[in-house]
Motif scaffolding. Structure first.
Motif, PDB file in Angstrom:
ATOM      1  N   TYR A  16     -27.840  37.679  16.581  1.00 57.01           N
ATOM      2  CA  TYR A  16     -26.888  37.108  18.263  1.00 57.01           C
ATOM      3  C   TYR A  16     -28.052  36.554  19.184  1.00 57.01           C
ATOM      4  O   TYR A  16     -27.807  35.279  19.740  1.00 57.01           O
ATOM      5  N   ALA A  17     -29.120  36.571  19.221  1.00 59.28           N
ATOM      6  CA  ALA A  17     -30.030  36.676  20.259  1.00 59.28           C
ATOM      7  C   ALA A  17     -31.011  35.069  20.025  1.00 59.28           C
ATOM      8  O   ALA A  17     -30.944  33.920  20.867  1.00 59.28           O
ATOM      9  N   ALA A  54      -7.935  42.891  22.471  1.00 59.65           N
ATOM     10  CA  ALA A  54      -8.377  43.502  24.265  1.00 59.65           C
ATOM     11  C   ALA A  54      -9.499  42.907  24.531  1.00 59.65           C
ATOM     12  O   ALA A  54      -9.979  42.554  25.738  1.00 59.65           O
ATOM     13  N   ILE A  55     -10.264  43.218  23.640  1.00 54.13           N
ATOM     14  CA  ILE A  55     -11.620  41.975  23.974  1.00 54.13           C
ATOM     15  C   ILE A  55     -11.872  40.916  24.053  1.00 54.13           C
ATOM     16  O   ILE A  55     -13.133  40.363  23.543  1.00 54.13           O
ATOM     17  N   ILE A  72     -19.381  41.172  23.520  1.00 53.69           N
ATOM     18  CA  ILE A  72     -19.722  40.622  24.921  1.00 53.69           C
ATOM     19  C   ILE A  72     -20.499  40.079  24.925  1.00 53.69           C
ATOM     20  O   ILE A  72     -21.455  39.308  26.363  1.00 53.69           O
ATOM     21  N   LEU A  73     -21.120  39.657  23.731  1.00 52.52           N
ATOM     22  CA  LEU A  73     -22.360  38.060  24.116  1.00 52.52           C
ATOM     23  C   LEU A  73     -21.857  36.842  23.768  1.00 52.52           C
ATOM     24  O   LEU A  73     -22.349  36.073  23.931  1.00 52.52           O
ATOM     25  N   SER A 113     -16.744  45.911  12.209  1.00 56.49           N
ATOM     26  CA  SER A 113     -17.585  46.620  12.459  1.00 56.49           C
ATOM     27  C   SER A 113     -17.820  46.840  13.819  1.00 56.49           C
ATOM     28  O   SER A 113     -17.192  45.676  14.591  1.00 56.49           O
ATOM     29  N   THR A 114     -18.577  47.995  14.461  1.00 58.88           N
ATOM     30  CA  THR A 114     -18.982  47.742  15.970  1.00 58.88           C
ATOM     31  C   THR A 114     -19.293  45.953  15.858  1.00 58.88           C
ATOM     32  O   THR A 114     -19.119  45.648  17.587  1.00 58.88           O
ATOM     33  N   ALA A 115     -20.395  45.859  15.305  1.00 58.71           N
ATOM     34  CA  ALA A 115     -21.086  44.709  15.404  1.00 58.71           C
ATOM     35  C   ALA A 115     -20.052  43.583  15.846  1.00 58.71           C
ATOM     36  O   ALA A 115     -20.662  42.199  16.428  1.00 58.71           O
ATOM     37  N   LEU A 116     -18.845  43.131  16.022  1.00 58.69           N
ATOM     38  CA  LEU A 116     -17.625  42.413  16.313  1.00 58.69           C
ATOM     39  C   LEU A 116     -17.517  42.812  17.800  1.00 58.69           C
ATOM     40  O   LEU A 116     -17.797  41.680  18.320  1.00 58.69           O
TER      41      LEU A 116
END
Length: 131
Positions: free
Chosen positions: A65-66, A113-114, A88-89, A80-83
Protein backbone atom coordinates in the motif's frame (compact mmCIF):
# COMPACT_ATOMS: atom_id res chain seq x y z
CA UNK A 1 -4.23 -5.77 -5.87
CA UNK A 2 -5.87 -9.02 -4.81
CA UNK A 3 -5.56 -9.48 -1.05
CA UNK A 4 -6.34 -13.12 -0.39
CA UNK A 5 -7.27 -15.04 2.70
CA UNK A 6 -5.79 -18.44 3.40
CA UNK A 7 -7.44 -20.63 0.77
CA UNK A 8 -8.82 -23.14 3.27
CA UNK A 9 -10.97 -20.40 4.83
CA UNK A 10 -13.19 -20.05 1.76
CA UNK A 11 -16.44 -22.01 1.78
CA UNK A 12 -16.20 -22.89 -1.92
CA UNK A 13 -12.85 -22.84 -3.69
CA UNK A 14 -14.57 -23.23 -7.07
CA UNK A 15 -16.39 -19.92 -6.46
CA UNK A 16 -13.02 -18.29 -5.77
CA UNK A 17 -11.61 -19.74 -8.99
CA UNK A 18 -14.58 -18.33 -10.92
CA UNK A 19 -14.08 -14.86 -9.40
CA UNK A 20 -10.35 -14.99 -10.18
CA UNK A 21 -11.05 -15.96 -13.80
CA UNK A 22 -13.57 -13.13 -14.06
CA UNK A 23 -11.06 -10.60 -12.67
CA UNK A 24 -8.39 -11.88 -15.07
CA UNK A 25 -10.73 -11.48 -18.07
CA UNK A 26 -11.77 -8.00 -16.90
CA UNK A 27 -8.13 -6.98 -16.51
CA UNK A 28 -7.33 -8.15 -20.04
CA UNK A 29 -10.34 -6.32 -21.52
CA UNK A 30 -9.48 -3.08 -19.71
CA UNK A 31 -5.69 -3.37 -20.07
CA UNK A 32 -5.11 -3.46 -16.30
CA UNK A 33 -2.30 -5.20 -14.45
CA UNK A 34 -3.36 -7.26 -11.45
CA UNK A 35 -1.10 -8.21 -8.55
CA UNK A 36 -1.96 -10.70 -5.83
CA UNK A 37 -0.65 -11.37 -2.38
CA UNK A 38 -1.22 -14.68 -0.68
CA UNK A 39 -1.67 -15.08 3.04
CA UNK A 40 1.80 -15.54 4.62
CA UNK A 41 0.96 -19.10 5.72
CA UNK A 42 -0.50 -20.16 2.36
CA UNK A 43 1.08 -23.26 0.82
CA UNK A 44 -1.30 -23.76 -2.13
CA UNK A 45 -1.06 -21.92 -5.44
CA UNK A 46 -4.03 -22.15 -7.80
CA UNK A 47 -3.57 -22.24 -11.58
CA UNK A 48 -5.84 -19.16 -11.76
CA UNK A 49 -3.05 -17.12 -10.16
CA UNK A 50 -0.97 -17.57 -13.33
CA UNK A 51 -2.92 -14.66 -14.85
CA UNK A 52 -1.60 -12.25 -12.20
CA UNK A 53 1.72 -11.02 -10.81
CA UNK A 54 2.62 -12.50 -7.43
CA UNK A 55 3.87 -10.29 -4.61
CA UNK A 56 6.07 -11.55 -1.80
CA UNK A 57 3.69 -13.15 0.68
CA UNK A 58 6.17 -12.64 3.51
CA UNK A 59 5.96 -8.85 3.33
CA UNK A 60 3.08 -7.17 5.09
CA UNK A 61 0.42 -5.95 2.69
CA UNK A 62 0.82 -2.45 4.10
CA UNK A 63 4.28 -2.40 2.50
CA UNK A 64 2.61 -2.61 -0.90
CA UNK A 65 0.00 0.00 0.00
CA UNK A 66 2.80 2.41 0.92
CA UNK A 67 4.75 1.57 -2.24
CA UNK A 68 1.70 2.46 -4.35
CA UNK A 69 1.10 5.78 -2.60
CA UNK A 70 0.27 8.44 -5.18
CA UNK A 71 -0.77 5.84 -7.77
CA UNK A 72 -4.29 4.52 -8.27
CA UNK A 73 -4.73 1.33 -6.24
CA UNK A 74 -7.79 -0.83 -5.86
CA UNK A 75 -7.61 -3.54 -3.21
CA UNK A 76 -9.93 -6.49 -3.82
CA UNK A 77 -10.58 -9.39 -1.47
CA UNK A 78 -13.32 -11.40 0.14
CA UNK A 79 -13.15 -11.08 3.91
CA UNK A 80 -9.51 -10.33 4.51
CA UNK A 81 -8.37 -7.92 7.22
CA UNK A 82 -6.22 -6.43 4.45
CA UNK A 83 -9.39 -4.67 3.24
CA UNK A 84 -9.75 -2.92 6.58
CA UNK A 85 -6.16 -1.67 6.57
CA UNK A 86 -6.55 -0.57 2.94
CA UNK A 87 -9.56 1.56 3.91
CA UNK A 88 -7.64 3.13 6.78
CA UNK A 89 -4.99 4.14 4.23
CA UNK A 90 -7.71 5.55 1.92
CA UNK A 91 -7.34 2.94 -0.83
CA UNK A 92 -10.26 2.14 -3.10
CA UNK A 93 -11.44 -1.16 -1.60
CA UNK A 94 -13.96 -3.83 -2.51
CA UNK A 95 -15.03 -7.27 -1.37
CA UNK A 96 -16.28 -10.02 -3.67
CA UNK A 97 -17.97 -11.81 -0.74
CA UNK A 98 -21.42 -11.62 -2.40
CA UNK A 99 -20.10 -13.36 -5.51
CA UNK A 100 -18.82 -16.20 -3.34
CA UNK A 101 -21.89 -16.47 -1.08
CA UNK A 102 -19.72 -15.51 1.91
CA UNK A 103 -21.43 -12.20 2.76
CA UNK A 104 -22.74 -12.60 6.31
CA UNK A 105 -24.81 -9.88 7.98
CA UNK A 106 -21.89 -9.01 10.26
CA UNK A 107 -19.49 -8.72 7.30
CA UNK A 108 -21.95 -6.59 5.32
CA UNK A 109 -22.51 -4.25 8.29
CA UNK A 110 -18.80 -3.94 9.02
CA UNK A 111 -17.77 -3.26 5.42
CA UNK A 112 -20.61 -0.79 4.98
CA UNK A 113 -19.49 1.07 8.12
CA UNK A 114 -15.87 1.41 6.93
CA UNK A 115 -16.63 2.05 3.25
CA UNK A 116 -15.67 -1.21 1.55
CA UNK A 117 -17.70 -1.65 -1.65
CA UNK A 118 -19.48 -4.98 -2.00
CA UNK A 119 -20.62 -5.47 -5.59
CA UNK A 120 -23.65 -7.79 -5.70
CA UNK A 121 -22.79 -9.34 -9.07
CA UNK A 122 -20.09 -9.59 -11.71
CA UNK A 123 -21.44 -6.62 -13.72
CA UNK A 124 -21.08 -4.34 -10.68
CA UNK A 125 -17.65 -5.82 -9.92
CA UNK A 126 -16.50 -5.11 -13.47
CA UNK A 127 -17.60 -1.47 -13.22
CA UNK A 128 -15.77 -1.03 -9.92
CA UNK A 129 -12.62 -2.65 -11.30
CA UNK A 130 -12.40 0.13 -13.90
CA UNK A 131 -11.44 2.61 -11.18
Amino acid sequence: LLALDKLDTYNNIDSLKNVLRFIANSAIQHDKKVYYKLHPKEEIKLAEFDNFTELDKNKGIEYYYAAAKGNPLTVVGCKSTALMSARILKCNTMSFAYLMNEATNDLISFYKAIGVSMPPDSVALDKLLLY
